[in-house]
Write a protein that holds these residues in place. Structure first.
Motif, PDB file in Angstrom:
ATOM      1  N   VAL A  97       0.846  -1.201   0.000  1.00 40.21           N
ATOM      2  CA  VAL A  97       0.000   0.000   0.000  1.00 40.21           C
ATOM      3  C   VAL A  97       0.880   1.248   0.000  1.00 40.21           C
ATOM      4  CG1 VAL A  97      -1.818   1.243   1.226  1.00 40.21           C
ATOM      5  CG2 VAL A  97      -1.784  -1.261   1.256  1.00 40.21           C
TER       6      VAL A  97
ATOM      7  N   SER B 273       2.245   5.109   0.558  1.00 39.88           N
ATOM      8  CA  SER B 273       2.235   5.898   1.791  1.00 39.88           C
ATOM      9  C   SER B 273       1.068   6.882   1.872  1.00 39.88           C
ATOM     10  CB  SER B 273       3.557   6.659   1.923  1.00 39.88           C
ATOM     11  OG  SER B 273       3.767   7.500   0.791  1.00 39.88           O
ATOM     12  N   HIS B 274       0.536   7.308   0.720  1.00 42.10           N
ATOM     13  CA  HIS B 274      -0.562   8.273   0.737  1.00 42.10           C
ATOM     14  C   HIS B 274      -1.928   7.604   0.938  1.00 42.10           C
ATOM     15  CE1 HIS B 274      -0.386   6.966  -3.524  1.00 42.10           C
ATOM     16  NE2 HIS B 274      -1.702   7.111  -3.484  1.00 42.10           N
ATOM     17  N   ARG B 275      -1.944   6.285   1.121  1.00 43.55           N
ATOM     18  CA  ARG B 275      -3.179   5.530   1.240  1.00 43.55           C
ATOM     19  C   ARG B 275      -3.163   4.729   2.546  1.00 43.55           C
ATOM     20  NH1 ARG B 275      -4.166   1.763  -3.844  1.00 43.55           N
ATOM     21  NH2 ARG B 275      -3.744   3.777  -4.846  1.00 43.55           N
ATOM     22  N   SER B 276      -4.277   4.731   3.277  1.00 44.06           N
ATOM     23  CA  SER B 276      -4.359   3.934   4.509  1.00 44.06           C
ATOM     24  C   SER B 276      -4.592   2.465   4.158  1.00 44.06           C
ATOM     25  CB  SER B 276      -5.514   4.437   5.386  1.00 44.06           C
ATOM     26  OG  SER B 276      -5.283   5.767   5.803  1.00 44.06           O
TER      27      SER B 276
ATOM     28  N   ASP C 296      -5.510  -6.730  -0.307  1.00 47.49           N
ATOM     29  CA  ASP C 296      -5.011  -5.405   0.057  1.00 47.49           C
ATOM     30  C   ASP C 296      -5.543  -4.348  -0.909  1.00 47.49           C
ATOM     31  OD1 ASP C 296      -3.084  -4.877  -2.244  1.00 47.49           O
ATOM     32  OD2 ASP C 296      -2.185  -6.711  -1.460  1.00 47.49           O
ATOM     33  N   ASN C 297      -5.366  -3.103  -0.559  1.00 54.93           N
ATOM     34  CA  ASN C 297      -5.724  -1.984  -1.433  1.00 54.93           C
ATOM     35  C   ASN C 297      -4.466  -1.281  -1.915  1.00 54.93           C
ATOM     36  OD1 ASN C 297      -5.140  -1.005   1.166  1.00 54.93           O
ATOM     37  ND2 ASN C 297      -6.369   0.849   0.867  1.00 54.93           N
TER      38      ASN C 297
ATOM     39  N   SER D 147      -3.021  -0.475  -9.487  1.00 49.96           N
ATOM     40  CA  SER D 147      -3.476   0.712  -8.740  1.00 49.96           C
ATOM     41  C   SER D 147      -4.654   0.445  -7.805  1.00 49.96           C
ATOM     42  CB  SER D 147      -3.843   1.871  -9.684  1.00 49.96           C
ATOM     43  OG  SER D 147      -2.734   2.236 -10.479  1.00 49.96           O
ATOM     44  N   THR D 148      -5.187  -0.774  -7.821  1.00 49.21           N
ATOM     45  CA  THR D 148      -6.354  -1.099  -6.986  1.00 49.21           C
ATOM     46  C   THR D 148      -6.019  -2.057  -5.854  1.00 49.21           C
ATOM     47  OG1 THR D 148      -7.843  -0.766  -8.856  1.00 49.21           O
ATOM     48  CG2 THR D 148      -8.698  -2.024  -7.002  1.00 49.21           C
TER      49      THR D 148
END
Length: 263
Positions: A175, A177-180, A200-201, A250-251
């Protein structure tokens, strides 16, 4: 490479004798080269083994350390901690220490690669023990979809726990760093086998890397050893299970593995 070429014998110093002498000298050089290559291969194998041992021992240390630090933080603030929560944390940490010990012993000799056991164990208990290591990490959202009742499968308990741990760690690290991080861990019981998955996202796996994911010494991470998923496939295959993944750029990705039920 293991077959040794025999030198030729010729008593005369004529043209044939000169050729045979040159041939015999080449055999000596060839044998020297074979020995040097063998030594080089052994060194390379040892280096790969050392990297594999370091990876498998290092990977669980981060969640173990985090779990202890969070517990220490609560105690230092005088927060009342539920006895059941403490017991769960201690059980998880103890279980992971046992796994580390098992892996270290398995790799203690180069000739003793970790040959997976064929044993009956409770996959729900093993998965829960590993997942508990990550529940206190407030930087991630961990969704747990695990049955409450025991499910017994056939495989290697210690190494299966290690696979689950590695899949969760890989999922978190995928994941950006800009995404939780949102990690979903799911276990489904089928007719003949269980299916375990970690979703995961993250950023997904690039098209050009997908065919190499389970290859030894390949990693999508800069500091990755390229061992974890290759070892996972080795363990699952030995249990007559399957391991695969779905991914979308990206998903995010989902890694799955199956283990046969104890019928």
């Amino acid at each position: 490479m293991s077959k040794t070429n025999e030198a030729l014998s010729w008593r005369s110093d004529d043209e044939i004798g000169v050729l045979i002498k040159a041939y015999n000298q080449m055999l000596v050089k060839l044998e020297e080269s074979k020995i040097a290559l063998s030594d080089s291969n052994k060194q390379s194998a040892w280096q790969q083994m050392a990297k594999q041992v370091a990876h498998e021992i290092k990977n669980p240390l981060t969640p173990m350390k985090l779990s202890l630090q969070l517990l220490q933080h609560k105690l230092s603030r005088g927060v009342t901690i539920d006895a059941v929560q403490i017991k769960d944390q201690i059980d998880s940490l103890t279980g992971q220490i046992d796994n580390l010990s098992y892996i270290a012993n398995s790799f203690s000799d180069f000739a003793r690669m970790p040959i997976p056991k064929q044993e009956v164990f409770d996959i729900v208990a093993e998965a829960t023990m590993v997942i508990n290591l990550f529940l206190e990490d407030k930087t991630i959202r961990l969704i747990k979809d695990i049955p409450a009742n025991s499910i017994y499968v056939v495989g290697d308990r210690h190494l299966t726990g290690n696979i689950i741990k590695n899949l969760i760690v890989n999922a978190i690290q995928s994941v950006p760093s800009h995404r939780s991080p949102i990690i979903t861990v799911r276990l489904i019981r089928g007719i003949e086998a269980i299916t375990f998955s970690v979703t995961d996202n993250g950023i997904g796996i690039p098209e050009e890397d997908r065919s190499k994911i389970f290859m030894l010494d390949f990693s999508t991470k800069e500091q990755g050893s390229g061992v974890g998923l290759a070892l996972a496939k080795w363990v699952v295959d030995n249990a007559k299970g399957s391991i695969w993944f779905d991914t979308q750029t990206s998903t995010g990705s989902t890694f799955y593995f199956t283990l046969p039920l104890n019928q």
